[in-house]
Design an enzyme around this catalytic site. Structure first.
Site, PDB file in Angstrom:
ATOM      1  N   ASP A  90      56.034  17.551   6.627  1.00 52.78           N
ATOM      2  CA  ASP A  90      57.058  17.924   5.661  1.00 52.78           C
ATOM      3  C   ASP A  90      58.399  17.338   6.064  1.00 52.78           C
ATOM      4  O   ASP A  90      58.593  16.821   7.161  1.00 52.78           O
ATOM      5  CB  ASP A  90      57.133  19.431   5.471  1.00 52.78           C
ATOM      6  CG  ASP A  90      57.748  20.158   6.660  1.00 52.78           C
ATOM      7  OD1 ASP A  90      58.033  19.498   7.676  1.00 52.78           O
ATOM      8  OD2 ASP A  90      57.929  21.373   6.573  1.00 52.78           O
ATOM      9  N   SER A  91      59.348  17.424   5.159  1.00 51.90           N
ATOM     10  CA  SER A  91      60.626  16.722   5.320  1.00 51.90           C
ATOM     11  C   SER A  91      61.557  17.384   6.314  1.00 51.90           C
ATOM     12  O   SER A  91      62.558  16.792   6.721  1.00 51.90           O
ATOM     13  CB  SER A  91      61.329  16.633   3.963  1.00 51.90           C
ATOM     14  OG  SER A  91      61.615  17.938   3.483  1.00 51.90           O
ATOM     15  N   GLY A  92      61.287  18.630   6.706  1.00 49.60           N
ATOM     16  CA  GLY A  92      62.211  19.347   7.582  1.00 49.60           C
ATOM     17  C   GLY A  92      63.291  20.080   6.823  1.00 49.60           C
ATOM     18  O   GLY A  92      64.227  20.607   7.411  1.00 49.60           O
ATOM     19  N   GLY A  93      63.179  20.155   5.500  1.00 48.29           N
ATOM     20  CA  GLY A  93      64.229  20.758   4.694  1.00 48.29           C
ATOM     21  C   GLY A  93      64.383  22.255   4.877  1.00 48.29           C
ATOM     22  O   GLY A  93      65.487  22.791   4.769  1.00 48.29           O
ATOM     23  N   PHE A  94      63.277  22.978   5.153  1.00 51.49           N
ATOM     24  CA  PHE A  94      63.387  24.429   5.288  1.00 51.49           C
ATOM     25  C   PHE A  94      64.253  24.813   6.478  1.00 51.49           C
ATOM     26  O   PHE A  94      64.867  25.883   6.488  1.00 51.49           O
ATOM     27  CB  PHE A  94      62.001  25.069   5.426  1.00 51.49           C
ATOM     28  CG  PHE A  94      62.052  26.578   5.498  1.00 51.49           C
ATOM     29  CD1 PHE A  94      62.351  27.329   4.380  1.00 51.49           C
ATOM     30  CD2 PHE A  94      61.829  27.233   6.696  1.00 51.49           C
ATOM     31  CE1 PHE A  94      62.415  28.709   4.448  1.00 51.49           C
ATOM     32  CE2 PHE A  94      61.889  28.614   6.781  1.00 51.49           C
ATOM     33  CZ  PHE A  94      62.176  29.360   5.647  1.00 51.49           C
ATOM     34  N   GLN A 132      62.904  21.156  -6.563  1.00 58.63           N
ATOM     35  CA  GLN A 132      63.855  22.133  -6.044  1.00 58.63           C
ATOM     36  C   GLN A 132      64.525  22.870  -7.203  1.00 58.63           C
ATOM     37  O   GLN A 132      64.203  22.646  -8.361  1.00 58.63           O
ATOM     38  CB  GLN A 132      64.900  21.424  -5.175  1.00 58.63           C
ATOM     39  CG  GLN A 132      64.332  20.624  -4.020  1.00 58.63           C
ATOM     40  CD  GLN A 132      63.826  21.492  -2.876  1.00 58.63           C
ATOM     41  OE1 GLN A 132      63.826  22.720  -2.946  1.00 58.63           O
ATOM     42  NE2 GLN A 132      63.376  20.845  -1.799  1.00 58.63           N
ATOM     43  N   GLY A 147      62.050  24.904  -2.332  1.00 56.63           N
ATOM     44  CA  GLY A 147      63.275  25.611  -2.659  1.00 56.63           C
ATOM     45  C   GLY A 147      63.201  27.114  -2.568  1.00 56.63           C
ATOM     46  O   GLY A 147      63.997  27.818  -3.178  1.00 56.63           O
ATOM     47  N   ASP A 162      50.790  26.379   2.198  1.00 52.78           N
ATOM     48  CA  ASP A 162      50.931  26.370   3.658  1.00 52.78           C
ATOM     49  C   ASP A 162      51.820  27.521   4.079  1.00 52.78           C
ATOM     50  O   ASP A 162      52.676  27.975   3.326  1.00 52.78           O
ATOM     51  CB  ASP A 162      51.553  25.058   4.142  1.00 52.78           C
ATOM     52  CG  ASP A 162      53.080  25.093   4.068  1.00 52.78           C
ATOM     53  OD1 ASP A 162      53.724  25.401   5.093  1.00 52.78           O
ATOM     54  OD2 ASP A 162      53.627  24.845   2.979  1.00 52.78           O
ATOM     55  N   CYS A 175      32.621  39.903   7.496  1.00 54.96           N
ATOM     56  CA  CYS A 175      33.009  38.539   7.875  1.00 54.96           C
ATOM     57  C   CYS A 175      31.975  37.937   8.816  1.00 54.96           C
ATOM     58  O   CYS A 175      31.413  38.620   9.676  1.00 54.96           O
ATOM     59  CB  CYS A 175      34.389  38.559   8.533  1.00 54.96           C
ATOM     60  SG  CYS A 175      34.964  36.934   9.114  1.00 54.96           S
ATOM     61  N   CYS A 220      32.658  35.189  10.796  1.00 59.11           N
ATOM     62  CA  CYS A 220      33.298  34.315  11.780  1.00 59.11           C
ATOM     63  C   CYS A 220      32.857  34.665  13.200  1.00 59.11           C
ATOM     64  O   CYS A 220      32.317  35.744  13.461  1.00 59.11           O
ATOM     65  CB  CYS A 220      34.827  34.372  11.659  1.00 59.11           C
ATOM     66  SG  CYS A 220      35.622  35.760  12.490  1.00 59.11           S
ATOM     67  N   CYS A 223      34.259  38.095  14.539  1.00 58.52           N
ATOM     68  CA  CYS A 223      33.665  39.306  13.982  1.00 58.52           C
ATOM     69  C   CYS A 223      32.207  39.479  14.408  1.00 58.52           C
ATOM     70  O   CYS A 223      31.698  40.598  14.475  1.00 58.52           O
ATOM     71  CB  CYS A 223      33.787  39.286  12.459  1.00 58.52           C
ATOM     72  SG  CYS A 223      35.489  39.501  11.881  1.00 58.52           S
ATOM     73  N   HIS A 244      40.197  34.380  13.498  1.00 56.32           N
ATOM     74  CA  HIS A 244      39.709  35.165  12.357  1.00 56.32           C
ATOM     75  C   HIS A 244      40.617  35.022  11.145  1.00 56.32           C
ATOM     76  O   HIS A 244      40.128  34.847  10.018  1.00 56.32           O
ATOM     77  CB  HIS A 244      39.594  36.649  12.723  1.00 56.32           C
ATOM     78  CG  HIS A 244      39.397  37.516  11.515  1.00 56.32           C
ATOM     79  ND1 HIS A 244      38.174  37.697  10.902  1.00 56.32           N
ATOM     80  CD2 HIS A 244      40.292  38.228  10.769  1.00 56.32           C
ATOM     81  CE1 HIS A 244      38.314  38.474   9.842  1.00 56.32           C
ATOM     82  NE2 HIS A 244      39.589  38.810   9.740  1.00 56.32           N
TER      83      HIS A 244
END
Length: 327
Positions: free
Chosen positions: A85-89, A152, A179, A229, A267, A269, A272, A297
């Site tokens: 990602d662009s690093g904007g957050f 945005q 945004g 994400d 579950c 996994c 579990c 998990h």
């Protein structure tokens, strides 16, 4: 697009490193690792794409080192797809360390105090991971990397509309809805997603940035979004909480001390099937293995077990309106 139910859809995304099934969740690895899990474990739980953060990677280990070692895939031994990602957050989350100008974001590094400029070209250059690309046309690998535009505009629907139209005319490989600061009222946030997905092309993937709560993923998928994400599943695990169909199970509570059941009896996994709530209760917040097991998990839940798999099957079978999820 392989199937639909109203605006909700399932689709296949073909990338250079992997063919991905959407809707899909992408866990975030800040500096080349999902804390506590190996690359092979991520493959076990059917992780299709992992997300690297441009800002953090530029600080440590630094883009030059990643480039010298053959790129990010080789650096962390990951064979499947990757998103950076662009690093904007970080403009929001690290506001005390940044000066914002027309040129870009000037950060003060929390590692050594040195300044770091993240302007559009510099951000793309880091993500391309090749120091030879120093022209102003920063995106020089369109056949190997897909550059998504980010819509945005915050909660302002007029600004969102302007940004959507400006992005669509560029005919990009995909589009993201960004945004968000994370604290918006859900109805307002969902309204923005509904507006953006309705205006974005049908034949391109739609990625809602920073969304990781199961309820939000289900609602946004119903509105036509494909990709998500968040740090939520792994960060929640480090605080001793596990995702289950009923919501969140708090393993550090005293009631778990003698509970011999699996975290989620439904579950399949590795965690579990092999460990009890009582065992993990002894480890959470005290031993690294506790957060490792819970992270395994939680990510399995997000990707292979209840959420992604059930979203796919409910749309295919035409039962999406009856899709059941606890808040």
């Amino acid at each position: 697009v392989l199937g639909r139910f109203n605006r909700g859809r399932i689709a296949e995304l073909t990338l250079p490193h992997y063919v991905c099934q959407m809707p899909l969740f992408m866990p975030m690895e800040t500096q080349g690792t999902i804390k506590g899990l190996t690359s092979s474990q991520l493959e076990e739980i059917d992780c299709q794409i992992i997300l690297g953060n441009t800002y953090h990677l530029a600080l440590r280990p630094a883009s030059e080192l990643i480039d010298d070692l053959g790129g990010f895939h080789k650096f962390m031994n990951w064979r499947r797809a990757m998103l950076t990602d662009s690093g904007g957050f970080q403009m929001v989350s690290l506001l005390h360390l940044v000066d914002i100008t027309e040129e870009g974001e000037m950060f003060q590094s929390p590692v050594d105090g040195k300044p770091l400029l993240l302007a559009p070209e510099e951000s793309i250059e880091i993500q391309v991971s090749d120091r030879n690309y120093i022209t102003r046309i920063a995106h020089k690998r369109p056949h190997e990397q897909n550059l998504f535009g980010i819509v945005q505009g915050g909660l302002d629907l007029v600004l969102r509309d302007l940004c959507v139209r400006g992005s669509v005319v560029r005919n990009l490989p995909g589009y993201a809805i960004g945004g968000r600061s994370g604290g918006e009222v859900k109805d307002s946030f969902w309204r923005v997603v509904a507006q953006c997905t309705a205006a974005l092309p049908e034949d391109k993937p739609r990625y809602v940035i920073g969304v990781g709560y199961p309820l939000d993923i289900v609602v946004c998928s119903a509105l036509g979004a494909d990709m998500y994400d968040c740090v939520y599943p792994a960060r929640t695990a480090r605080f001793g909480m596990d995702l289950v169909p009923e919501g969140v199970l708090i393993l550090k509570h005293h009631a778990m001390a003698d509970d011999t059941r699996a975290i989620d009896p439904t579950c399949t996994c590795m965690v579990c099937k092999n460990y009890s709530r009582a065992y993990i209760h002894c480890l959470v917040t005290k031993d690294a293995m506790g957060s490792q097991l819970l992270s395994y998990h939680n990510l399995y839940y997000m990707m292979k077990n209840d959420l992604s798999r059930d979203l796919h099957s409910s749309i295919i079978q035409g039962r999406f309106p009856q899709y059941d999820i606890y808040m």
